[in-house]
Motif scaffolding. Structure first.
Motif, short mmCIF file in Angstrom:
data_model
loop_
_atom_site.label_atom_id
_atom_site.label_comp_id
_atom_site.label_asym_id
_atom_site.label_seq_id
_atom_site.Cartn_x
_atom_site.Cartn_y
_atom_site.Cartn_z
N LYS A 3 3.59 5.49 -8.29
CA LYS A 3 4.79 5.98 -7.65
C LYS A 3 4.56 6.15 -6.14
CE LYS A 3 8.31 9.62 -8.05
NZ LYS A 3 8.69 10.86 -8.75
N GLY A 4 5.48 5.62 -5.36
CA GLY A 4 5.37 5.72 -3.91
C GLY A 4 4.43 4.70 -3.29
N LYS A 5 4.06 3.67 -4.05
CA LYS A 5 3.12 2.68 -3.55
C LYS A 5 3.65 1.96 -2.31
CE LYS A 5 1.06 -1.76 -4.83
NZ LYS A 5 0.86 -2.76 -5.93
N ASN A 6 4.88 1.46 -2.39
CA ASN A 6 5.44 0.71 -1.26
C ASN A 6 5.62 1.59 -0.04
OD1 ASN A 6 5.57 -1.63 -2.81
ND2 ASN A 6 7.64 -1.18 -3.55
N LEU A 7 6.10 2.83 -0.24
CA LEU A 7 6.26 3.74 0.88
C LEU A 7 4.92 4.07 1.53
CD1 LEU A 7 8.04 5.57 2.61
CD2 LEU A 7 7.77 7.36 0.86
N SER A 8 3.91 4.30 0.69
CA SER A 8 2.57 4.60 1.20
C SER A 8 2.03 3.44 2.04
CB SER A 8 1.61 4.91 0.05
OG SER A 8 2.04 6.02 -0.69
N PHE A 9 2.27 2.23 1.55
CA PHE A 9 1.77 1.06 2.28
C PHE A 9 2.51 0.88 3.60
CE2 PHE A 9 1.60 -3.50 3.22
CZ PHE A 9 0.23 -3.66 3.31
N ILE A 10 3.81 1.16 3.61
CA ILE A 10 4.59 1.06 4.85
C ILE A 10 4.07 2.06 5.88
CG2 ILE A 10 6.86 1.47 5.88
CD1 ILE A 10 8.08 0.33 3.30
N ILE A 11 3.82 3.29 5.42
CA ILE A 11 3.28 4.31 6.33
C ILE A 11 1.91 3.89 6.85
CG2 ILE A 11 2.47 6.70 6.47
CD1 ILE A 11 4.63 7.43 4.42
N LEU A 12 1.08 3.36 5.96
CA LEU A 12 -0.24 2.86 6.36
C LEU A 12 -0.10 1.76 7.40
CD1 LEU A 12 -3.38 2.82 5.70
CD2 LEU A 12 -2.84 0.91 4.20
N PHE A 13 0.84 0.86 7.18
CA PHE A 13 1.04 -0.26 8.10
C PHE A 13 1.52 0.23 9.47
CE2 PHE A 13 3.51 -3.80 9.88
CZ PHE A 13 2.56 -4.81 9.84
N ILE A 14 2.38 1.24 9.48
CA ILE A 14 2.90 1.77 10.74
C ILE A 14 1.79 2.38 11.58
CG2 ILE A 14 4.36 3.60 11.73
CD1 ILE A 14 6.33 3.09 9.46
N ALA B 74 -6.68 -0.56 -4.54
CA ALA B 74 -5.61 0.23 -5.16
C ALA B 74 -4.24 -0.36 -4.84
CB ALA B 74 -5.69 1.68 -4.70
N PHE B 75 -4.02 -0.70 -3.58
CA PHE B 75 -2.72 -1.25 -3.19
C PHE B 75 -2.47 -2.63 -3.80
CE2 PHE B 75 -2.78 1.77 0.49
CZ PHE B 75 -1.56 2.36 0.22
N ALA B 76 -3.53 -3.41 -4.01
CA ALA B 76 -3.36 -4.78 -4.50
C ALA B 76 -3.29 -4.86 -6.02
CB ALA B 76 -4.52 -5.65 -4.00
N ASN B 77 -3.90 -3.92 -6.75
CA ASN B 77 -4.05 -4.09 -8.19
C ASN B 77 -3.41 -3.00 -9.05
OD1 ASN B 77 -6.16 -6.48 -8.66
ND2 ASN B 77 -6.76 -5.36 -6.82
N PHE B 78 -3.03 -1.89 -8.45
CA PHE B 78 -2.46 -0.80 -9.24
C PHE B 78 -0.98 -0.60 -8.91
CE2 PHE B 78 -6.95 1.06 -9.07
CZ PHE B 78 -7.30 0.42 -10.25
N GLN B 79 -0.26 -0.11 -9.90
CA GLN B 79 1.13 0.27 -9.71
C GLN B 79 1.23 1.80 -9.84
OE1 GLN B 79 3.52 -1.81 -8.81
NE2 GLN B 79 2.12 -3.58 -8.95
N PHE C 244 -7.49 -9.15 -1.42
CA PHE C 244 -7.50 -8.99 -2.88
C PHE C 244 -6.27 -9.62 -3.54
CE2 PHE C 244 -10.25 -4.97 -2.31
CZ PHE C 244 -11.41 -5.73 -2.41
N MET C 245 -5.17 -9.67 -2.82
CA MET C 245 -3.96 -10.26 -3.37
C MET C 245 -4.06 -11.78 -3.49
SD MET C 245 -0.82 -8.00 -1.77
CE MET C 245 0.39 -8.87 -2.77
N THR C 246 -5.03 -12.39 -2.77
CA THR C 246 -5.23 -13.83 -2.90
C THR C 246 -6.07 -14.20 -4.11
OG1 THR C 246 -7.23 -13.85 -1.52
CG2 THR C 246 -5.11 -14.04 -0.39
N ILE C 247 -6.71 -13.21 -4.73
CA ILE C 247 -7.54 -13.47 -5.91
C ILE C 247 -6.64 -13.51 -7.14
CG2 ILE C 247 -9.42 -12.57 -7.35
CD1 ILE C 247 -10.62 -11.36 -4.81
N PRO C 248 -6.74 -14.57 -7.95
CA PRO C 248 -5.84 -14.73 -9.10
C PRO C 248 -5.87 -13.53 -10.05
CG PRO C 248 -7.09 -16.74 -8.72
CD PRO C 248 -7.67 -15.69 -7.81
#
Length: 281
Positions: A106-117, A99-104, A165-169
């Motif tokens: 709302k709030g995707k970047n914020l969700s990923f930052i929270i996940l990373f933290i 989902a994070f690598a292939n979908f756009q 998944f982001m490394t896959i073309p």
């Protein structure tokens, strides 16, 4: 000139192999010593000067370890817990990473930052009291639910799979859409087969982590029949075998064998995952 370069390469190769073998022996020394001690009698363990190898194979140590604390039942518990935790983490991690690598959204970047933290939070210590209260509220104390469900999601897995998944073309996704494949068909039929090595590496890491859980099972299990093998080793140290390190090491080897078997079964996938994680698409 060419022969001297070739000899130098061979010399460097031999030296590197010797260094790697030496480091491997140093790393494996505690395991090898534990394996050797597991076959020693009580008197041989305390012989001075210490013996590196047993004079005879004292198999009774393994029988005693299994008898004293019912390690066979605890091995089964650990196997069930490790399997379902690994399975759950792979499912949630791959789906979240996809989902994070292939979908756009709302709030995707914020969700990923929270996940990373959350990767920096010591979950087992910070969340242990809230988790225990939740398990108690659901009346799941001393059950497999309490031992498995809190660990079936992993920010680490989601992060690693997202990066993979982001490394896959993207052209593969576009081609799949042109052929009429849905997002989930692309995920199951294209992405997952291309991710076997990464999934194998993640499965090994997650299985070893789940197999070695100690603090949480110690807190939420009251009955000995629900305890895991790591608790069993601690119980073995406190049992009648308190001073018999031959029996204790036998129990330790019994607890170690399943993880070694899993590693040798999927070691090729694990190595490939380490290699591919260092490559950029």
């Amino acid at each position: 000139m060419a022969s001297s370069i070739s000899k130098r390469k061979k010399t460097n190769l031999v030296l590197s192999e010797i260094i790697l073998i030496t480091i491997s022996l140093i790393v494996m020394a505690p395991v090898l010593l534990a394996f050797s001690m597991s076959f020693m009698t009580y008197t041989e363990v305390y012989t001075f000067p210490p013996k590196l190898f047993p004079s005879t194979f004292h198999w009774q140590n393994y029988a005693e370890a299994l008898r004293l604390v019912n390690l066979s039942r605890m091995l089964l518990n650990s196997a069930i817990i490790a399997f379902f935790i690994t399975f759950g983490k792979l499912i949630t991690g791959t789906l979240a990473g996809y989902a994070f690598a292939n979908f756009q959204f709302k709030g995707k970047n914020l969700s990923f930052i929270i996940l990373f933290i959350t990767l920096f939070l010591p979950a087992e210590t910070v969340m242990i009291l809230p988790l225990f209260l939740i398990m108690k509220e659901f009346n799941w104390i001393n059950t497999y639910y309490a031992l498995i469900l809190p660990f079936t999601a992993s920010a680490t897995n989601a992060f690693l799979m997202r990066q993979h998944f982001m490394t896959i073309p993207k052209e593969l996704s576009d081609a799949a859409k042109i052929d009429g494949a849905t997002s989930m068909q692309y995920f199951w039929k294209i992405l997952l087969p291309l991710s076997k090595s990464m999934l194998g590496g993640a499965a090994l890491i997650n299985f070893v982590y789940a197999w070695n859980l100690y603090l949480w099972p110690l807190i939420v299990t009251m009955d000995d029949k629900m305890k895991t093998v790591q608790i069993g080793i601690k119980m073995l140290i406190s049992s009648d075998a308190a001073n018999n390190w031959g029996i204790i090491m036998a129990g330790t080897i019994i607890a170690l064998v399943p993880t070694l078997l899993i590693f040798f079964a999927i070691q090729n996938l694990f190595v490939k995952s380490l290699v591919s994680s260092g490559l950029k698409g």
